[in-house]
Design a protein around this motif. Structure first.
Motif, PDB file in Angstrom:
ATOM      1  N   ALA A 184       0.845  -1.115   0.108  1.00 54.25           N
ATOM      2  CA  ALA A 184      -0.114   0.164   0.019  1.00 54.25           C
ATOM      3  C   ALA A 184       0.921   1.444   0.046  1.00 54.25           C
ATOM      4  O   ALA A 184       0.387   2.329  -0.684  1.00 54.25           O
ATOM      5  CB  ALA A 184      -0.806  -0.090   1.328  1.00 54.25           C
ATOM      6  N   SER A 185       1.987   0.998   0.757  1.00 54.68           N
ATOM      7  CA  SER A 185       2.872   2.253   0.503  1.00 54.68           C
ATOM      8  C   SER A 185       3.443   2.605  -0.656  1.00 54.68           C
ATOM      9  O   SER A 185       3.678   3.816  -0.918  1.00 54.68           O
ATOM     10  CB  SER A 185       4.084   1.818   1.617  1.00 54.68           C
ATOM     11  OG  SER A 185       4.866   0.974   1.259  1.00 54.68           O
ATOM     12  N   LEU A 186       3.569   1.562  -1.777  1.00 51.66           N
ATOM     13  CA  LEU A 186       3.918   2.098  -3.069  1.00 51.66           C
ATOM     14  C   LEU A 186       2.754   2.883  -3.681  1.00 51.66           C
ATOM     15  O   LEU A 186       3.241   3.903  -4.503  1.00 51.66           O
ATOM     16  CB  LEU A 186       4.170   0.715  -3.770  1.00 51.66           C
ATOM     17  CG  LEU A 186       4.464   1.074  -5.303  1.00 51.66           C
ATOM     18  CD1 LEU A 186       5.756   1.596  -5.558  1.00 51.66           C
ATOM     19  CD2 LEU A 186       4.683  -0.480  -5.864  1.00 51.66           C
ATOM     20  N   VAL A 187       1.639   2.542  -3.355  1.00 54.31           N
ATOM     21  CA  VAL A 187       0.466   3.205  -3.855  1.00 54.31           C
ATOM     22  C   VAL A 187       0.377   4.502  -3.678  1.00 54.31           C
ATOM     23  O   VAL A 187       0.496   5.542  -4.316  1.00 54.31           O
ATOM     24  CB  VAL A 187      -0.842   2.423  -3.845  1.00 54.31           C
ATOM     25  CG1 VAL A 187      -2.028   3.142  -4.249  1.00 54.31           C
ATOM     26  CG2 VAL A 187      -0.784   1.025  -4.356  1.00 54.31           C
ATOM     27  N   VAL A 188       0.534   5.021  -2.203  1.00 53.31           N
ATOM     28  CA  VAL A 188       0.540   6.042  -1.643  1.00 53.31           C
ATOM     29  C   VAL A 188       1.599   6.830  -2.285  1.00 53.31           C
ATOM     30  O   VAL A 188       1.221   8.152  -2.626  1.00 53.31           O
ATOM     31  CB  VAL A 188       0.582   5.755  -0.088  1.00 53.31           C
ATOM     32  CG1 VAL A 188       0.763   7.314   0.728  1.00 53.31           C
ATOM     33  CG2 VAL A 188      -0.665   5.204   0.559  1.00 53.31           C
ATOM     34  N   ILE A 209      -6.126   8.522   0.300  1.00 53.18           N
ATOM     35  CA  ILE A 209      -4.755   8.395   0.822  1.00 53.18           C
ATOM     36  C   ILE A 209      -4.793   8.136   2.136  1.00 53.18           C
ATOM     37  O   ILE A 209      -3.916   7.140   2.380  1.00 53.18           O
ATOM     38  CB  ILE A 209      -3.929   9.802   0.452  1.00 53.18           C
ATOM     39  CG1 ILE A 209      -4.001  10.017  -1.037  1.00 53.18           C
ATOM     40  CG2 ILE A 209      -2.792   9.707   1.092  1.00 53.18           C
ATOM     41  CD1 ILE A 209      -3.357   8.998  -1.572  1.00 53.18           C
ATOM     42  N   GLU A 210      -5.518   8.711   2.937  1.00 53.71           N
ATOM     43  CA  GLU A 210      -5.437   8.444   4.496  1.00 53.71           C
ATOM     44  C   GLU A 210      -5.853   6.921   4.630  1.00 53.71           C
ATOM     45  O   GLU A 210      -5.247   6.011   5.577  1.00 53.71           O
ATOM     46  CB  GLU A 210      -6.183   9.371   5.168  1.00 53.71           C
ATOM     47  CG  GLU A 210      -6.422   9.006   6.817  1.00 53.71           C
ATOM     48  CD  GLU A 210      -7.095  10.093   7.579  1.00 53.71           C
ATOM     49  OE1 GLU A 210      -7.816   9.676   8.725  1.00 53.71           O
ATOM     50  OE2 GLU A 210      -7.325  11.393   6.993  1.00 53.71           O
ATOM     51  N   ASN A 211      -6.886   6.273   4.025  1.00 52.24           N
ATOM     52  CA  ASN A 211      -7.191   4.972   4.095  1.00 52.24           C
ATOM     53  C   ASN A 211      -6.302   3.995   3.499  1.00 52.24           C
ATOM     54  O   ASN A 211      -5.914   3.069   4.343  1.00 52.24           O
ATOM     55  CB  ASN A 211      -8.598   4.861   3.252  1.00 52.24           C
ATOM     56  CG  ASN A 211      -9.913   5.411   4.160  1.00 52.24           C
ATOM     57  OD1 ASN A 211      -9.841   5.988   5.145  1.00 52.24           O
ATOM     58  ND2 ASN A 211     -11.001   5.583   2.887  1.00 52.24           N
ATOM     59  N   LEU A 212      -5.597   4.314   2.735  1.00 52.37           N
ATOM     60  CA  LEU A 212      -4.334   3.518   2.011  1.00 52.37           C
ATOM     61  C   LEU A 212      -3.063   3.519   3.000  1.00 52.37           C
ATOM     62  O   LEU A 212      -2.655   2.485   3.242  1.00 52.37           O
ATOM     63  CB  LEU A 212      -3.916   4.024   0.466  1.00 52.37           C
ATOM     64  CG  LEU A 212      -4.920   3.731  -0.580  1.00 52.37           C
ATOM     65  CD1 LEU A 212      -4.425   4.709  -1.740  1.00 52.37           C
ATOM     66  CD2 LEU A 212      -4.834   2.153  -0.859  1.00 52.37           C
ATOM     67  N   GLU A 213      -3.041   4.525   3.712  1.00 50.98           N
ATOM     68  CA  GLU A 213      -1.765   4.816   4.637  1.00 50.98           C
ATOM     69  C   GLU A 213      -2.036   3.818   5.789  1.00 50.98           C
ATOM     70  O   GLU A 213      -1.097   3.400   6.447  1.00 50.98           O
ATOM     71  CB  GLU A 213      -1.707   5.965   5.142  1.00 50.98           C
ATOM     72  CG  GLU A 213      -1.137   7.157   3.983  1.00 50.98           C
ATOM     73  CD  GLU A 213      -0.878   8.343   4.327  1.00 50.98           C
ATOM     74  OE1 GLU A 213      -0.172   9.103   3.722  1.00 50.98           O
ATOM     75  OE2 GLU A 213      -1.743   9.087   5.274  1.00 50.98           O
ATOM     76  N   ALA A 214      -3.193   3.544   6.175  1.00 56.12           N
ATOM     77  CA  ALA A 214      -3.766   2.337   7.119  1.00 56.12           C
ATOM     78  C   ALA A 214      -3.485   0.906   6.870  1.00 56.12           C
ATOM     79  O   ALA A 214      -3.793   0.268   7.665  1.00 56.12           O
ATOM     80  CB  ALA A 214      -5.148   2.795   7.599  1.00 56.12           C
ATOM     81  N   LYS A 215      -3.356   0.855   5.609  1.00 57.05           N
ATOM     82  CA  LYS A 215      -3.127  -0.711   5.143  1.00 57.05           C
ATOM     83  C   LYS A 215      -1.752  -1.193   4.704  1.00 57.05           C
ATOM     84  O   LYS A 215      -0.688  -0.027   4.675  1.00 57.05           O
ATOM     85  CB  LYS A 215      -3.791  -0.726   3.705  1.00 57.05           C
ATOM     86  CG  LYS A 215      -5.296  -0.630   3.749  1.00 57.05           C
ATOM     87  CD  LYS A 215      -6.238  -0.905   2.304  1.00 57.05           C
ATOM     88  CE  LYS A 215      -7.673  -0.817   2.390  1.00 57.05           C
ATOM     89  NZ  LYS A 215      -8.009  -0.994   1.084  1.00 57.05           N
ATOM     90  N   ASP A 216      -1.550  -2.292   4.660  1.00 56.38           N
ATOM     91  CA  ASP A 216      -0.186  -2.913   4.556  1.00 56.38           C
ATOM     92  C   ASP A 216       0.012  -3.255   3.010  1.00 56.38           C
ATOM     93  O   ASP A 216       0.952  -2.952   2.341  1.00 56.38           O
ATOM     94  CB  ASP A 216       0.035  -4.116   5.189  1.00 56.38           C
ATOM     95  CG  ASP A 216       1.326  -4.636   5.196  1.00 56.38           C
ATOM     96  OD1 ASP A 216       2.447  -3.852   5.080  1.00 56.38           O
ATOM     97  OD2 ASP A 216       1.601  -6.284   5.242  1.00 56.38           O
ATOM     98  N   LYS A 217      -1.056  -3.794   2.684  1.00 56.18           N
ATOM     99  CA  LYS A 217      -0.968  -4.470   1.199  1.00 56.18           C
ATOM    100  C   LYS A 217      -2.329  -3.872   0.452  1.00 56.18           C
ATOM    101  O   LYS A 217      -3.386  -3.781   1.137  1.00 56.18           O
ATOM    102  CB  LYS A 217      -0.923  -5.860   0.975  1.00 56.18           C
ATOM    103  CG  LYS A 217       0.339  -6.508   1.858  1.00 56.18           C
ATOM    104  CD  LYS A 217       1.744  -6.354   0.931  1.00 56.18           C
ATOM    105  CE  LYS A 217       2.791  -7.171   1.538  1.00 56.18           C
ATOM    106  NZ  LYS A 217       4.239  -6.896   0.490  1.00 56.18           N
ATOM    107  N   VAL A 218      -2.292  -4.190  -0.792  1.00 56.81           N
ATOM    108  CA  VAL A 218      -3.447  -3.822  -1.374  1.00 56.81           C
ATOM    109  C   VAL A 218      -3.532  -5.030  -2.604  1.00 56.81           C
ATOM    110  O   VAL A 218      -2.578  -5.014  -3.385  1.00 56.81           O
ATOM    111  CB  VAL A 218      -3.502  -2.429  -2.194  1.00 56.81           C
ATOM    112  CG1 VAL A 218      -4.887  -2.405  -3.045  1.00 56.81           C
ATOM    113  CG2 VAL A 218      -3.426  -1.274  -1.679  1.00 56.81           C
ATOM    114  N   LYS A 219      -4.740  -5.581  -2.648  1.00 52.33           N
ATOM    115  CA  LYS A 219      -5.002  -6.823  -3.547  1.00 52.33           C
ATOM    116  C   LYS A 219      -5.177  -6.399  -4.892  1.00 52.33           C
ATOM    117  O   LYS A 219      -5.665  -5.433  -5.279  1.00 52.33           O
ATOM    118  CB  LYS A 219      -6.093  -7.537  -2.994  1.00 52.33           C
ATOM    119  CG  LYS A 219      -5.996  -8.218  -1.825  1.00 52.33           C
ATOM    120  CD  LYS A 219      -7.215  -9.061  -1.439  1.00 52.33           C
ATOM    121  CE  LYS A 219      -7.116  -9.816  -0.064  1.00 52.33           C
ATOM    122  NZ  LYS A 219      -8.466 -10.411   0.433  1.00 52.33           N
TER     123      LYS A 219
END
Length: 223
Positions: A184-188, A209-219
């Protein structure tokens, strides 16, 4: 057909390309003519046109990010049917990006793209160019290997008016088909960098962006 890079708004081919952009894409997706000056002069941004018998019949813009070893396809335009323009642009872009990754000492990890979702919003205006129909383009990009990232996506309007543009998916095409999720950090990090040029961010984008920052991975999901 020739694959020619454009690096200046003074290039006559750019005027033809920008006209084609306006004919194909909705207004909120098209950067103003003069605002192209710096992007075209940026060595990291690669804008190429397909020229057939002296006429610009297609174009693609993309960039390679050595720090993340990924690429982003900004757009692909097919201006005329029956010339295999889509394949011509895709193959030349692929060769160029793999060479850039090789020069960076790596094998390209993958490529991001924003892809219209006509199943959600059907009022896209693509100037009557049938190969640019969003249903067709979505299926073509799926065939190329793009997959949808698992989060609701909006992006800031290129008019820089603070409006959120909806009706798209943010997608990723991994070079390795075994990749099923990405950090998820790559996406952010990528989205923050990509839209840094637009200061007026809509609240919906900031929340995304805030929601993505709370994730580890994105499927990665089927497109």
């Amino acid at each position: 057909m020739d694959y020619i890079r454009i690096t200046s708004i003074e290039d006559p081919l750019f005027a033809s390309m920008h006209q084609l952009l306006g004919e194909v894409f909705p207004p909120e997706e098209v950067l103003e003519f003069e605002l192209w000056k710096e992007p075209l002069e940026d060595p990291a941004i690669r804008v190429f046109v397909a020229v057939h018998e002296g006429e610009v019949v297609g174009s693609t813009e993309y960039r390679y990010y050595p720090q993340w070893n990924i690429a982003m396809t900004d757009f692909t335009i097919i201006g005329r049917p029956g010339l295999s323009i889509g394949r011509f642009l895709a193959k030349n872009r692929e060769q160029d990006l793999h060479q850039l990754a090789k020069e960076n000492g790596k094998v390209l990890f993958g490529m991001f793209a924003e892809i219209y979702d006509p199943y959600v919003r059907e009022d896209f205006d693509f100037g009557g160019v049938k190969p640019m129909n969003p249903f067709v383009r979505r299926e073509v990009l799926s065939h190329l290997g793009y997959q949808r990232l698992d989060f609701p996506y909006v992006h800031p309007s290129w008019k820089n008016d603070g409006e959120a543009v909806k009706g798209l998916d943010f997608c990723f095409m991994p070079t390795d088909d075994e990749v099923k999720e990405i950090p998820a950090s790559l996406v952010v990090d990528f989205l923050k960098d990509y839209y840094a040029i637009l200061p007026n961010k809509p609240q919906e984008w900031l929340q995304m962006i805030e929601n993505l920052e709370a994730k580890d991975k994105v499927k990665l999901l089927p497109l």
